[in-house]
Write a protein that holds these residues in place. Sequence first.
Motif, PDB file in Angstrom:
ATOM      1  N   VAL A   1      -2.380   7.114 -10.266  1.00 38.40           N
ATOM      2  CA  VAL A   1      -1.171   7.308  -9.704  1.00 38.40           C
ATOM      3  C   VAL A   1      -0.305   6.132  -9.476  1.00 38.40           C
ATOM      4  CG1 VAL A   1       0.464   8.536  -8.085  1.00 38.40           C
ATOM      5  CG2 VAL A   1      -1.613   9.774  -8.880  1.00 38.40           C
ATOM      6  N   ALA A   2      -0.890   5.170  -8.946  1.00 33.72           N
ATOM      7  CA  ALA A   2      -0.251   4.011  -8.247  1.00 33.72           C
ATOM      8  C   ALA A   2       0.164   3.188  -9.540  1.00 33.72           C
ATOM      9  CB  ALA A   2      -1.324   3.261  -7.491  1.00 33.72           C
TER      10      ALA A   2
ATOM     11  N   ASP B   1       0.666   4.320 -12.670  1.00 34.74           N
ATOM     12  CA  ASP B   1       1.535   5.221 -13.367  1.00 34.74           C
ATOM     13  C   ASP B   1       3.127   4.945 -12.887  1.00 34.74           C
ATOM     14  OD1 ASP B   1       1.609   7.104 -15.599  1.00 34.74           O
ATOM     15  OD2 ASP B   1       2.294   8.487 -13.978  1.00 34.74           O
ATOM     16  N   GLU B   2       3.131   4.837 -11.598  1.00 35.33           N
ATOM     17  CA  GLU B   2       4.459   4.792 -10.882  1.00 35.33           C
ATOM     18  C   GLU B   2       4.909   3.432 -11.306  1.00 35.33           C
ATOM     19  OE1 GLU B   2       3.388   5.469  -6.806  1.00 35.33           O
ATOM     20  OE2 GLU B   2       3.550   7.767  -7.105  1.00 35.33           O
ATOM     21  N   LYS B   3       4.192   2.493 -11.620  1.00 35.66           N
ATOM     22  CA  LYS B   3       4.600   1.139 -11.978  1.00 35.66           C
ATOM     23  C   LYS B   3       5.081   1.076 -13.124  1.00 35.66           C
ATOM     24  CE  LYS B   3       2.101  -0.839  -8.234  1.00 35.66           C
ATOM     25  NZ  LYS B   3       0.810  -2.011  -7.796  1.00 35.66           N
TER      26      LYS B   3
ATOM     27  N   GLN C   1       6.717   4.668 -19.960  1.00 35.75           N
ATOM     28  CA  GLN C   1       6.501   6.202 -19.491  1.00 35.75           C
ATOM     29  C   GLN C   1       6.739   7.262 -20.801  1.00 35.75           C
ATOM     30  OE1 GLN C   1       9.464   6.625 -16.557  1.00 35.75           O
ATOM     31  NE2 GLN C   1       8.222   5.288 -15.159  1.00 35.75           N
TER      32      GLN C   1
END
Length: 102
Positions: A31-32, A34-36, A42
Amino acid sequence: FLRATGIDELPQLINVLKGEMAIVGPRPLPVAEDEKCATWQQRRLDTKPGITCLWQISKSRKMTFDEWMRLDLHYLRKRSLRYDLSLVLRTVKAVFLGRVGH
């Protein structure tokens, strides 16, 4: 042994059976990470994550994050049943050659 042979990936088949993952598709990211992802990166989320992908079977997984994301987007442009089958066969070959799980 499990990691070196890729056997540790087998439990993900349960996620495939549940419809949460595909056999072939972009590898899920933490998740960390993916958020970046930048906006262009994306787009890889436009399909279900997969157990195997171009990055997973590449001869040199020592590539930048951007190169990895470009491989995922390349897969999205080319994806078809025939292409997926070729990636599955290449994955089996990579497992037997010891090129996965490192």
